[in-house]
Write an enzyme that holds these catalytic residues in place. Structure first.
Site, PDB file in Angstrom:
ATOM      1  CB  CYS A  99      -0.937  -0.014   1.204  1.00 57.26           C
ATOM      2  SG  CYS A  99      -1.959   1.462   1.314  1.00 57.26           S
ATOM      3  CB  CYS A 148      -0.535   2.514   4.050  1.00 50.80           C
ATOM      4  SG  CYS A 148      -1.984   1.780   3.330  1.00 50.80           S
ATOM      5  CG  ASP A 149       3.208   1.218   4.528  1.00 50.22           C
ATOM      6  OD1 ASP A 149       2.795   1.723   5.589  1.00 50.22           O
ATOM      7  OD2 ASP A 149       2.963   0.053   4.211  1.00 50.22           O
TER       8      ASP A 149
END
Ligand code: NDP
Length: 333
Positions: A154, A157-158
């Site tokens: 992701c 997300c990261d």
């Protein structure tokens, strides 16, 4: 005085009325942000929700470290803590949270049947499906070895943790191109590892990726493994032209390794009754969480191939609980 024992009749009764049957008003399947938000709203609307957590309690977020883009957490929060908070909030209003996994469904009648762990049968007036999607991995041992040390599925997300660094994205579809473009805005360099010599992505997305100066596309490359000290990714070993003339091993130095080879919505047990797209995402009536079966609603990643964010999942969970509440009030009016 006693009715003679009829073995056949008893056998029939056993099938017709299994011992472990429970009737509920609102059954929520899945414990990610969509499921817990649905449970919070359903509990506050007196629907007495029962939630089954599924295979991965807390959902995909429990596999990420820091969540920094969920509104309301100015300092960020770890995925597991956030999911524990959501669970406590759902329980505070009386949600019955249970361990177990839906293994079979029958939505052919007015009462919706869902079997848990192939044994317990729940007969629910409303079902909220929030079973999520699972990111696909290549299946390499190194993906496990370096999990939490540079492997992610992701970018949204990261990606932030790789600002100014070099990363790679595997895949050539819309997910991979979108991830690569997102990362290109943060990172120094983004390699796209594409196994064929064409993209699967839509033309517009593919062109955008190809025009982005800090994206380098490695056509006809496949991943052999990752390397790095102390389980922290420092690079990837690739094979170019696998099985063809000119096959060669290539090493790239990267700090982050992102999977973009697709997601699999967890909808298999519902596909006999609900419409899905060709990948398996459950189709809902636009602008609602309603499926084609009255009383069955879907929210979160199991019905969203586009946004797939915790906050959008939570929003759609809220919609599902409101739709369920309105369905029940109309039914019992
Ligand atoms: P896709 O199935 O479309 O693409 C997967 C990509 O990963 C392909 O390039 C495929 O290669 C590659 N791949 C699959 N397995 C492997 C493997 N083992 N090793 C190497 N490469 C592999 O999945 P997406 O998630 O990209 O898209 C799914 C759906 O969601 C699509 O309909 C897409 O349009 C949609 N979507 C829409 C978005 C948007 O509109 N913003 C954003 C993201 C997705 P190959 O081509 O060789 O099979």
């Amino acid at each position: 005085m006693f009715k003679p024992l009829d073995i056949n009749e008893n056998e029939e009764n056993k099938t017709a009325q299994p011992a472990d049957v429970e009737k509920v008003k609102c059954l929520v399947l899945g414990s990610g942000p969509a499921g817990y938000t649905a449970a919070i709203y359903a509990a506050r609307a007196n629907l007495n929700p029962v939630i089954y957590e599924g295979l991965q309690p807390g959902g995909q977020l429990t596999t990420t470290t820091e969540v920094e883009n969920y509104p309301g957490y100015p300092e960020g929060v770890t995925g597991p803590v956030m999911m524990e908070d959501l669970k406590k909030q759902a329980q505070r209003f009386g949600t019955d949270v249970r361990w177990g996994m839906a293994t079979k469904a029958d939505f052919s009648g007015e009462v919706h049947k869902v079997w848990i762990d192939d044994s317990k049968l729940i007969e629910a007036e409303t079902v909220i499906i929030a079973t999520g999607a699972t990111a696909k991995y290549l299946g390499l041992e190194d993906e496990q070895k370096y999990a939490g040390g540079g492997v992610s599925a992701c970018a949204t997300c990261d990606g932030f943790f790789y600002r100014g660094k070099d990363v790679a994205v595997v895949g050539g579809g819309d997910t991979a191109t979108e991830e690569a473009m997102y990362l290109a805005g943060l990172c120094r360099k983004v390699y796209m590892i594409v196994r064929r010599d064409v993209f699967r992505a839509s033309k517009v997305m593919a062109e955008r990726a190809m025009k982005t100066p800090n994206i380098e596309i490695l056509w006809k490359h496949q991943v052999k493994g990752l390397f790095g000290e102390n389980n922290i990714v420092e690079g990837a070993t690739l094979v170019k032209n696998l099985g063809e003339e000119g096959e060669e091993e290539v090493k790239i130095k990267i700090d982050g390794f992102f999977l973009g080879i697709g997601h699999k919505p967890n909808s298999d047990i519902f596909t006999d009754y609900l419409d899905t797209d060709e990948v398996g995402y459950i189709q809902t009536i636009p602008g609602t969480s309603k499926t084609k079966v009255p009383g069955v609603f879907a929210c979160g990643d199991v019905q969203d191939s586009i946004y797939r964010q915790a906050v959008t999942a939570a929003g759609s969970g809220c919609m599902a609980a409101i739709d369920a509440e309105r369905y029940l009030s109309e039914k019992h009016a």
